[in-house]
Design an enzyme around this catalytic site. Structure first.
Site, short mmCIF file in Angstrom:
data_model
loop_
_atom_site.label_atom_id
_atom_site.label_comp_id
_atom_site.label_asym_id
_atom_site.label_seq_id
_atom_site.Cartn_x
_atom_site.Cartn_y
_atom_site.Cartn_z
N THR A 147 7.29 -6.21 -2.06
CA THR A 147 6.44 -7.17 -1.36
C THR A 147 5.74 -8.10 -2.36
O THR A 147 5.73 -9.32 -2.18
CB THR A 147 5.40 -6.42 -0.49
OG1 THR A 147 6.12 -5.63 0.47
CG2 THR A 147 4.48 -7.38 0.22
N SER B 40 12.74 -3.03 -6.10
CA SER B 40 11.65 -2.10 -5.81
C SER B 40 12.12 -0.67 -6.04
O SER B 40 13.13 -0.24 -5.47
CB SER B 40 11.21 -2.30 -4.36
OG SER B 40 10.22 -1.36 -4.02
N ALA B 41 11.37 0.09 -6.86
CA ALA B 41 11.85 1.40 -7.34
C ALA B 41 12.07 2.42 -6.22
O ALA B 41 12.99 3.24 -6.30
CB ALA B 41 10.86 1.96 -8.36
N CYS C 90 8.85 -1.82 8.37
CA CYS C 90 7.60 -2.54 8.55
C CYS C 90 7.44 -3.04 9.97
O CYS C 90 6.34 -3.29 10.42
CB CYS C 90 7.55 -3.73 7.60
SG CYS C 90 8.33 -3.39 6.04
N1 PLP Z 1 12.49 -6.71 0.69
C1 PLP Z 1 13.35 -5.95 1.36
C2 PLP Z 1 14.72 -6.47 1.66
C3 PLP Z 1 12.97 -4.69 1.81
O1 PLP Z 1 13.84 -3.93 2.50
C4 PLP Z 1 11.66 -4.22 1.52
C5 PLP Z 1 11.19 -2.91 2.01
O2 PLP Z 1 11.55 -2.46 3.07
C6 PLP Z 1 10.80 -5.06 0.78
C7 PLP Z 1 11.25 -6.30 0.38
C8 PLP Z 1 9.42 -4.62 0.44
O3 PLP Z 1 9.45 -3.73 -0.64
P1 PLP Z 1 8.22 -2.74 -0.93
O4 PLP Z 1 8.28 -1.67 0.08
O5 PLP Z 1 8.47 -2.25 -2.32
O6 PLP Z 1 6.98 -3.57 -0.86
#
Ligand code: PLP
Length: 388
Positions: A72, A199-200, A325
């Site tokens: 994010t 993202s880890a 989300c």
């Molecule tokens: N982008 C994509 C395509 C995702 O699937 C996600 C998480 O579901 C994110 C961004 C956000 O990542 P994070 O959970 O590390 O904030």
């Protein structure tokens, strides 16, 4: 029966080997990497080493890697950071209609502040047409954002073809690779992107740590101001253990990709075929071949996806109605609507995403559970309709 976990696109468990690599940086070498003594210098060296590893794994230079708190933040940094840095050139953004909320909402935030936003359409399989990108570009376009693979339906975009278009017009291309890192090889030069976000916790690393690749020379402003960490682009004391964990997790995922991915594809295809065979009026969404190796996304006519998820959860199957989300919200997925699906069918959708610990037996159980639950919910819906 224990829980069958088929929601790896939402998150993955931490690999024990990653935890091992992280542990010393939490317990023993806890110094602040910016401090001037030996323990701190060790932490600084660990970050530098992690940066080198991550860069090496995606074909970048270490100086092009910045650590963040996750996908994010990476997406927000990419969209707002480039938009602000290129503001003098114009205030127009081109973003695919199926981006993750972290990209879409960052773009909408700018739109509310006077930027113009062009949403790129997708076809019925969720693909962006590179020619449409060319048509959307204007002299005042600050950036284009198209994700590597979609987190809901799993469609993998033709990034290299899109990059050929953006590059010929001198517009930076932002690629959210959160769903592909660890599952598909990533080479920033082969993709041709200017920014790439990972993202880890999506590849068996820790939650709350990510990395952004920013091609040398790409204008970008920081979101966070404060100390000069991450060469001024991301202030804040670094999560040393998180960064070490991200690098180790990516290293393991890349090293084991050739062993793990064929197995995922086999299970994915068995799961999809099983559901289509056992459930009448089921439809597989996303691209038939250009899709993530672990993603099955299906829609069931006459079924409420939220009830389906709840019932599957009670029966011991953890899945998703779309992106983590947005689950819990009743509005149908923006991705499915952009693909031309009706609101009603979109509401009856289920995403199953496999991981390296899933087995054939679990796939068979999941198919049976889904078939039985869909049948029960459809029966209930029919009898409710008769009573009305
Ligand atoms: N982008 C994509 C395509 C995702 O699937 C996600 C998480 O579901 C994110 C961004 C956000 O990542 P994070 O959970 O590390 O904030």
């Amino acid at each position: 029966m224990g829980t069958i976990y088929m929601d790896h696109a939402a998150t993955t468990p931490l690999d024990a080997r990653v935890l091992e690599a992280m542990r010393p940086w939490l317990e023993e070498w806890y110094g602040n990497p910016s401090s001037p003594y030996a323990a701190a210098r060790r932490a600084r060296a660990a970050i530098d080493e992690a940066r080198e590893r991550v860069a090496g794994l995606i074909g970048a230079r270490p100086s092009e890697i910045y650590f963040t708190s996750g996908g994010t933040e990476g997406d927000n940094l990419a969209v707002k950071g480039i938009a602000w840095a290129r503001e003098a050139n114009g205030r127009h953004l081109v973003v695919s209609a199926i981006e993750h909320q972290a990209v879409l909402e960052a773009a909408r935030f700018l739109e509310r502040r006077g930027w113009e936003l062009t949403l790129l359409p997708v076809d019925g399989n969720g693909l962006v047409d590179p020619d449409a990108v060319g048509r959307a570009l204007r002299p005042d376009t600050a950036l284009v954002a198209v994700m590597h693979a979609n987190n809901e339906v799993g469609t993998v975009q033709p990034i290299a073809d899109i990059a050929a278009v953006t590059r010929s017009r001198g517009v930076p291309l932002v690629v959210d690779a959160v769903q592909t890192a660890g599952l598909m090889p990533i080479d920033v030069d082969a993709l041709g992107c200017d920014v790439l976000v990972i993202s880890a916790h999506k590849f068996y690393g820790p939650k709350g740590t990510g990395a952004v690749y920013v091609r040398r020379g790409t204008p970008i402003e920081p979101l966070l101001h404060g100390g000069g960490q991450e060469r001024g682009l991301r202030a804040g004391t670094e999560s040393v253990a998180g960064i070490v964990g991200l690098a180790r997790a990516l290293e393991l995922a890349c090293a084991e990709m050739d062993q793990v991915v064929p197995g995922l594809i086999r299970l994915r295809d068995q799961l999809a075929a099983g559901i289509l065979e056992r459930v009448p009026d089921a439809r597989l969404n996303g691209h038939p071949t250009q899709r993530l190796p672990n993603n099955v996304h299906v829609s069931f006519a006459g079924v409420d996806g939220e009830s389906l998820l709840l019932n599957l959860d009670l029966a011991g199957l953890a899945a998703s109605s779309g992106s983590a989300c947005t689950s819990g919200s009743l509005s149908p997925s923006h991705v499915l609507l952009a693909m031309g699906m009706s609101r009603e069918l979109a509401r009856g959708s289920l995403r199953l995403t496999l991981g390296k610990a899933n087995t054939e037996a679990e796939v068979r159980q999941a198919v049976e559970l889904i078939a039985a639950t869909v049948e029960r919910l459809r029966k209930k819906a029919r009898s409710t309709a008769r009573m009305l």
